[in-house]
Design an enzyme around this catalytic site. Structure first.
Site, PDB file in Angstrom:
ATOM      1  N   CYS A  31       0.521  -1.079  -0.195  1.00  0.00           N
ATOM      2  CA  CYS A  31      -0.197  -0.213  -0.001  1.00  0.00           C
ATOM      3  C   CYS A  31       0.745   1.124  -0.166  1.00  0.00           C
ATOM      4  O   CYS A  31       1.311   1.646   0.659  1.00  0.00           O
ATOM      5  CB  CYS A  31      -1.078   0.119   1.088  1.00  0.00           C
ATOM      6  SG  CYS A  31      -1.641   1.504   1.546  1.00  0.00           S
ATOM      7  N   CYS A  34      -0.128   3.763   2.641  1.00  0.00           N
ATOM      8  CA  CYS A  34       0.787   3.062   3.993  1.00  0.00           C
ATOM      9  C   CYS A  34       2.023   3.432   4.087  1.00  0.00           C
ATOM     10  O   CYS A  34       2.419   3.743   4.828  1.00  0.00           O
ATOM     11  CB  CYS A  34       0.344   0.985   3.955  1.00  0.00           C
ATOM     12  SG  CYS A  34      -1.606   0.712   4.110  1.00  0.00           S
TER      13      CYS A  34
END
Length: 110
Positions: A31, A34
């Site tokens: 991600c 993230c």
């Protein structure tokens, strides 16, 4: 206190039962958002963990790919998702890389 990597549902359940406030960072290694927010979260958590008022807050991370059943149970549909648990009950969530909202979420639990 530091950020704890939760590897099993049993460890997650134990943390939620044991600590009055648990803040969970649900992420995925692939991600992009993230990865972008991880240093910011780490810095904020370190600063908060050094503050006496956050002494009872348990900060945890779960990799949604490693714990798919737990991720589904928690209703995680996007990463990162930050979830607050208070006295064993799921509370507010912040979806996305939003440092100010995450900090406000943690402060609200106290």
């Amino acid at each position: 206190m530091t950020v704890h990597n939760i590897a099993t549902k049993a460890a997650f359940d134990e943390a939620v039962k044991k600590y009055p406030v648990v803040i969970v960072d649900a992420f995925a290694t692939w991600c992009g958002p993230c990865k972008a927010i991880a240093p910011i979260i780490s810095n904020n958590v370190q600063r908060m963990s050094d503050d006496e008022k956050y002494k009872d807050v348990f900060f945890a991370k779960i990799d949604v790919d490693d714990l798919p059943e737990l991720s589904q149970e928690l209703g995680i549909s996007a990463m990162p998702t930050i979830i607050a648990f208070k006295d064993g009950e799921i509370g507010d969530k912040v979806i996305g890389a939003k440092p100010q909202e995450i900090q406000a979420l943690v402060a609200k639990q106290l």
